[in-house]
Design a protein around this motif. Structure first.
Motif, mmCIF file in Angstrom:
data_model
loop_
_atom_site.group_PDB
_atom_site.id
_atom_site.type_symbol
_atom_site.label_atom_id
_atom_site.label_comp_id
_atom_site.label_asym_id
_atom_site.label_seq_id
_atom_site.Cartn_x
_atom_site.Cartn_y
_atom_site.Cartn_z
ATOM 1 N N GLN A 13 0.826 -1.202 0.000
ATOM 2 C CA GLN A 13 0.000 0.000 0.000
ATOM 3 C C GLN A 13 0.865 1.258 0.000
ATOM 4 O O GLN A 13 0.693 2.155 -0.807
ATOM 5 N N ARG A 65 -13.774 -2.985 -6.053
ATOM 6 C CA ARG A 65 -13.422 -4.399 -6.108
ATOM 7 C C ARG A 65 -13.744 -5.041 -7.459
ATOM 8 O O ARG A 65 -13.711 -6.249 -7.591
ATOM 9 N N ASP A 94 -5.711 -10.296 -10.875
ATOM 10 C CA ASP A 94 -5.985 -9.440 -9.731
ATOM 11 C C ASP A 94 -5.045 -8.241 -9.732
ATOM 12 O O ASP A 94 -3.859 -8.387 -9.970
ATOM 13 N N GLY A 99 -4.503 -1.723 -0.948
ATOM 14 C CA GLY A 99 -5.118 -2.737 -0.096
ATOM 15 C C GLY A 99 -6.424 -3.306 -0.615
ATOM 16 O O GLY A 99 -6.984 -4.217 -0.026
ATOM 17 N N GLU A 100 -6.928 -2.774 -1.732
ATOM 18 C CA GLU A 100 -8.140 -3.327 -2.326
ATOM 19 C C GLU A 100 -7.774 -4.087 -3.600
ATOM 20 O O GLU A 100 -6.809 -3.745 -4.281
ATOM 21 N N TYR A 101 -8.576 -5.106 -3.891
ATOM 22 C CA TYR A 101 -8.289 -5.934 -5.057
ATOM 23 C C TYR A 101 -9.355 -5.731 -6.133
ATOM 24 O O TYR A 101 -10.541 -5.642 -5.830
ATOM 25 N N MET B 1 -6.670 -2.200 6.042
ATOM 26 C CA MET B 1 -7.952 -2.814 6.357
ATOM 27 C C MET B 1 -7.792 -4.121 7.101
ATOM 28 O O MET B 1 -8.740 -4.627 7.666
ATOM 29 N N GLU B 71 -15.513 -10.496 1.979
ATOM 30 C CA GLU B 71 -14.627 -10.739 0.840
ATOM 31 C C GLU B 71 -13.583 -9.625 0.754
ATOM 32 O O GLU B 71 -13.648 -8.629 1.468
ATOM 33 N N GLY B 72 -12.626 -9.824 -0.128
ATOM 34 C CA GLY B 72 -11.686 -8.755 -0.452
ATOM 35 C C GLY B 72 -10.410 -8.754 0.344
ATOM 36 O O GLY B 72 -9.664 -7.784 0.328
ATOM 37 N N THR B 73 -10.108 -9.840 1.040
ATOM 38 C CA THR B 73 -8.844 -9.888 1.792
ATOM 39 C C THR B 73 -7.793 -10.682 1.050
ATOM 40 O O THR B 73 -6.651 -10.708 1.455
ATOM 41 N N ARG B 74 -8.177 -11.328 -0.030
ATOM 42 C CA ARG B 74 -7.303 -12.251 -0.755
ATOM 43 C C ARG B 74 -6.642 -13.223 0.218
ATOM 44 O O ARG B 74 -5.447 -13.448 0.206
ATOM 45 N N LYS B 76 -5.933 -13.082 3.192
ATOM 46 C CA LYS B 76 -4.957 -12.599 4.166
ATOM 47 C C LYS B 76 -5.587 -12.331 5.524
ATOM 48 O O LYS B 76 -4.902 -12.268 6.536
#
Lengths: 148, 425
Positions: A13, A65, A94, A99-101, B1, B71-74, B76
């Motif tokens: 990040q 996302r 991806d 920090g967002e994917y 996050m 969702e969205g942490t891949r 982690k």
């Protein structure tokens, strides 16, 4: 493979933030607002509205996302070759930004002419709060020749 | 996050667990501002908790405890929250988290908690208080489902006969030879449908199933996030996310306004063998017809797919129905019983037109069929003002669940707020 390094998830990040700012600042000085750039940005704006806006949105904020934002990210402000490559080859991986994917695939835009890719990228690099140097058709041509 | 996923270290005050939400006599009261929501007269809302991350679907136990999928942490951070309101005031005061896989689906059924990643469905054994007995022991129920970065969430639902219904979304917008590329025509037949673009049925209690063990229960569904088992009809209902980009891909046929409204987001009442027509046709809610997709020779007027099932109901385009729930509780007025709530996550594919959705609607039902127009039930999630791009939305409704007292829970996947909507009588 080049794309993998662009979309690699290792980009921290803080790193991407710093990279974005640093590039924006230095590039801003180099660019100025020459008449050539202004014309390129104006042409790029039309292309952006017709091709990019649906997914990346009018304000470049993308879709959470799904479709990456184009605001002050190292993808947009960083290495020009990587950025041009994304347009020519598309992206199906991806992408991590702050920090967002983001996972929606981007179709290749290789049907666009070198000048059109230069214009739309110059527009994006100088919109939504971005400030970075113009991309020239010759730079697109060179990348296109390399990846063919 | 990741901070949000740090395991909450709230001390468990086990003495207080005999009280819980939904217990008669508890005092759950709406927040002074109804949690920022606008609701029909007599309803109120409170923020049960917030800051859960990208909260997707949620499920409530008979004790009134919540499990929320994130969702969205891949992978982690932890992606299932277990939430308790130990003193019965409606506010979550104990939360723990576990599980490592991103995804959307979660449901408590019998003595198991089911949860999905973007490729698999897992389950955890529950104790007699519907608490996960061992959070490190997830059984793999289904594995190896396709995930190609588009419509990858494996939303699911269980019926009462031991079956599991899993959405496998199409890894494509409209099955063009070149996905999302202007003018590219549709593949014939569409190869995506072999392994995606439908609902697959599996056994709820058989381990390590994959495609060969399942049945393609319904096909021609581009992507389904919101679905529910209707216990009154013993039937699966789904909400399809309709295709994107009619104008971008076929500008000679559709202008921007038409592209913003079309196609309809459709509700389907499924049966084994249902074909809902994607990618060959879409439903036009203005013409009330199934229209041949432009990728397959359509011009916006030609109809197609006579053998294709009609939708049970149709809604404006691109609003992204991310959950549906048949209301069976006793708290809300009679008109809501056995009708459907639908959480519309909110559009992005209407740009440059204003976006739409970002609300929860109610669809009245009569005799097992949608009856009468849908109505906005809860709005205000996104905040004040017109939404031009989805990033502007402060909250987006995503999941729906019904509490044992008849409360309606709504999750938000922007900031991880859980709303609880109650009727004040």
């Amino acid at each position: 493979m080049l794309l993998m390094s662009v979309a690699g998830v290792g980009m921290a990040q803080t790193k991407s933030k710093t990279a974005g700012k640093a590039n924006g600042n230095t590039a801003g000085k180099a660019t100025g607002s020459t008449a050539g750039n202004t014309a390129s940005i104006a042409r790029g704006k039309v292309l952006y509205q017709n091709i990019c806006l649906a997914c990346h949105q009018a304000d470049g904020s993308g879709v959470p996302r799904m479709n990456p934002p184009l605001i002050r990210t190292s993808f947009v402000l960083g290495d020009k070759t990587k950025l041009i490559t994304i347009l020519l080859k598309g992206l199906n991986d991806d992408v991590e930004i702050e920090g967002e994917y983001y996972s929606n695939p981007m179709p290749p835009q290789a049907q666009l002419k070198d000048e059109e890719i230069a214009d739309v990228l110059t527009f994006v690099r100088n919109s939504f709060g971005n400030k970075a140097s113009a991309i020239k058709p010759a730079e697109v041509k060179a990348v296109r020749a390399k990846i063919k | 996050m990741n901070k949000a996923f740090t395991l909450a270290t709230v001390a468990l005050t086990s003495l207080l667990t005999s009280f819980g939400p939904g217990v008669p006599g508890t005092t759950v009261t709406p927040d002074a501002d109804n949690a920022g929501l606008k609701l029909p007269s007599g309803f109120g809302a409170l923020v049960a908790t917030e800051g859960l991350g990208h909260a997707r679907h949620l499920t409530v136990t008979p004790e009134g405890d919540l499990y929320v999928k994130v969702e969205g942490t891949r992978n982690k951070g932890n992606t299932i929250w277990y939430l308790q309101d130990t003193n019965g005031d409606g506010k979550i005061d104990n939360k723990t988290s576990f599980f490592k896989y991103d995804g959307t689906g979660i449901e408590v059924k019998g003595n198991y908690l089911y949860a999905s990643s973007n490729t698999d469905v897992y389950r955890f054994k529950l104790n007699n208080k519907h608490q996960v007995m061992d959070t490190s022991k997830a059984e793999v129920i289904v594995t190896g489902l396709i995930n190609r970065h588009q419509h990858e969430a494996k939303a699911f639902k269980l019926d009462n006969d031991g079956n599991l219904y899993v959405n496998i979304g199409a890894y494509s917008n409209s099955c063009q030879t070149k996905d999302r590329t202007k003018g590219s025509l549709g593949m014939q037949p569409c190869p995506v449908l072999d392994s995606a673009g439908g609902i697959w049925q599996f056994k709820a209690d058989k381990l390590n199933q994959t495609y060969g063990d399942g049945v393609r229960y319904a096909t021609g569904l581009r992507n389904v996030v919101g679905l529910d088992w209707n216990t009154q009809l013993n039937q699966l209902f789904v909400m399809q996310h309709g295709r994107d980009q009619l104008h971008d891909l076929f500008p000679d046929i559709y202008d921007e306004k038409q592209s913003a409204e079309l196609p309809a987001e459709c509700m389907y009442a499924l049966h084994k063998g249902s074909d809902c027509g994607w990618p060959y046709i879409y439903y036009d809610q203005f013409q009330h017809k199934k229209i041949l997709a432009p990728e397959y020779g359509g011009d916006g007027k030609k109809t197609g797919g006579d053998h294709i099932q009609d939708p049970a109901a149709a809604y404006p385009g691109h609003m992204a129905p991310n959950d549906m729930l048949f209301y069976t509780g006793n708290m809300f007025p009679e008109k809501y019983r056995n009708g459907a709530f639908i959480a519309f996550h909110g559009s992005w594919n209407r740009a440059p037109e204003p976006q739409k959705g970002y609300f929860v609607v109610f669809q009245p039902f009569k005799d097992g069929k949608p009856a009468g127009d849908w109505e906005v039930f809860a709005e205000g999630f996104a905040g004040p003002g017109e939404i031009k791009s989805p990033g502007q939305a402060q909250h987006r409704p995503c999941g729906l669940a019904q509490g044992p007292d008849g409360s309606l829970y709504v999750s938000d996947d922007v900031k991880g707020t859980v709303y609880r909507i109650i009727y004040k009588k």
